[in-house]
Design a protein around this motif. Structure first.
Motif, PDB file in Angstrom:
ATOM      1  N   SER A  19     130.713  -3.843  26.009  1.00  0.00           N
ATOM      2  CA  SER A  19     130.840  -3.736  27.472  1.00  0.00           C
ATOM      3  C   SER A  19     130.282  -2.438  28.027  1.00  0.00           C
ATOM      4  O   SER A  19     129.869  -2.390  29.188  1.00  0.00           O
ATOM      5  CB  SER A  19     132.309  -3.885  27.877  1.00  0.00           C
ATOM      6  N   ARG A  20     130.265  -1.382  27.212  1.00  0.00           N
ATOM      7  CA  ARG A  20     129.748  -0.097  27.695  1.00  0.00           C
ATOM      8  C   ARG A  20     128.283   0.119  27.347  1.00  0.00           C
ATOM      9  O   ARG A  20     127.732   1.195  27.582  1.00  0.00           O
ATOM     10  CB  ARG A  20     130.596   1.047  27.133  1.00  0.00           C
ATOM     11  N   ASN A  22     125.722  -1.628  28.600  1.00  0.00           N
ATOM     12  CA  ASN A  22     124.913  -2.294  29.637  1.00  0.00           C
ATOM     13  C   ASN A  22     124.524  -3.713  29.246  1.00  0.00           C
ATOM     14  O   ASN A  22     123.403  -4.169  29.499  1.00  0.00           O
ATOM     15  CB  ASN A  22     123.656  -1.471  29.943  1.00  0.00           C
ATOM     16  N   GLN A  24     123.941  -5.020  26.383  1.00  0.00           N
ATOM     17  CA  GLN A  24     123.185  -5.195  25.144  1.00  0.00           C
ATOM     18  C   GLN A  24     124.148  -5.329  23.962  1.00  0.00           C
ATOM     19  O   GLN A  24     125.118  -4.587  23.868  1.00  0.00           O
ATOM     20  CB  GLN A  24     122.255  -4.007  24.907  1.00  0.00           C
ATOM     21  N   THR A 194     127.879   3.705  24.035  1.00  0.00           N
ATOM     22  CA  THR A 194     127.195   3.795  25.321  1.00  0.00           C
ATOM     23  C   THR A 194     125.690   3.983  25.091  1.00  0.00           C
ATOM     24  O   THR A 194     125.260   4.383  23.996  1.00  0.00           O
ATOM     25  CB  THR A 194     127.707   5.008  26.116  1.00  0.00           C
ATOM     26  N   PRO A 195     124.870   3.708  26.114  1.00  0.00           N
ATOM     27  CA  PRO A 195     123.427   3.973  25.979  1.00  0.00           C
ATOM     28  C   PRO A 195     123.134   5.422  25.612  1.00  0.00           C
ATOM     29  O   PRO A 195     122.194   5.699  24.857  1.00  0.00           O
ATOM     30  CB  PRO A 195     122.882   3.616  27.371  1.00  0.00           C
TER      31      PRO A 195
END
Length: 208
Positions: A19-20, A22, A24, A194-195
């Motif tokens: 979910s964090r 984005n 992917q 996260t990204p």
């Protein structure tokens, strides 16, 4: 890849929502010349007799199966890593040892896993968990099949966190200093949610 047959199986938890990230799917993010999941399978296959990937949905199953390892759908999908670990452990033989990881850990260490496995065999305890940066990392740890009993009890109570399992079992902790003394890089505990963390991992890989 041929296994070294060291008396240890591998469990890869790949059913998270990402979910964090984005939207992917972390397990399928490119990393080097392969996807994250393929990278982890390759590393774990060096020291594990067999591997299982635990996913949460039919869609994830379709995307992640066909890699030469067994893929299971979590019996309690989207209930967290403890439920996924239990899904894998409850289908294994008593007395087996299992190296459990997550699909978002690009620097997992087969050297650390074998070293921890050997310590666990000598101690006779239920699990061995690294403590890096003052934090326990139950998803780069070694568990006995019998941990499934305690996991089932907590899941029945609605307690879904991995730390709940550690509350009930007798386990060893390995801190950073013993790893360093054994020449083991503790970056194996790094994970990406996260990204920004993904980009950091790519930079770390470029420097290795």
């Amino acid at each position: 890849m041929q296994s070294a047959k060291l008396g240890m199986d591998g469990i890869i938890l790949a059913g998270g929502r990402s979910s964090r990230m984005n939207g992917q799917t972390k397990a399928l993010l490119p990393f080097g010349e392969s996807a994250m999941l393929d990278r982890i399978i390759s590393r774990m296959s060096l020291v594990c007799d067999s591997l299982v990937v635990v996913v949460a949905t039919e869609e994830q199953y379709d995307a992640m199966s066909g890699r030469g390892v067994r893929t299971l759908i979590d019996r309690l999908p989207q209930q967290g890593p403890l439920a996924a670990l239990h899904t894998a452990l409850e289908q294994t033989e008593p007395g087996k040892l299992h190296w459990a990881t997550a699909c978002d850990m690009p620097f997992i260490s087969e050297t650390a896993a074998v070293w921890m496995k050997q310590k666990l065999e000598r101690s006779g305890k239920m699990a061995i968990v690294p403590e890096i940066g003052g934090k326990l990392h139950p998803l780069h740890a070694i568990y006995r099949t019998e941990c499934a009993v305690a996991a089932a009890e907590f899941l029945a109570e609605g307690r879904l966190g991995m730390m709940s399992l550690l509350d009930r079992i007798d386990f060893d902790i390995v801190k950073e200093k013993p790893f360093a003394e054994a020449g083991i890089d503790v970056r194996f505990a790094f994970n990406m949610n996260t990204p920004e963390q993904y980009e950091k991992a790519l930079r770390m890989e470029a420097r290795l």
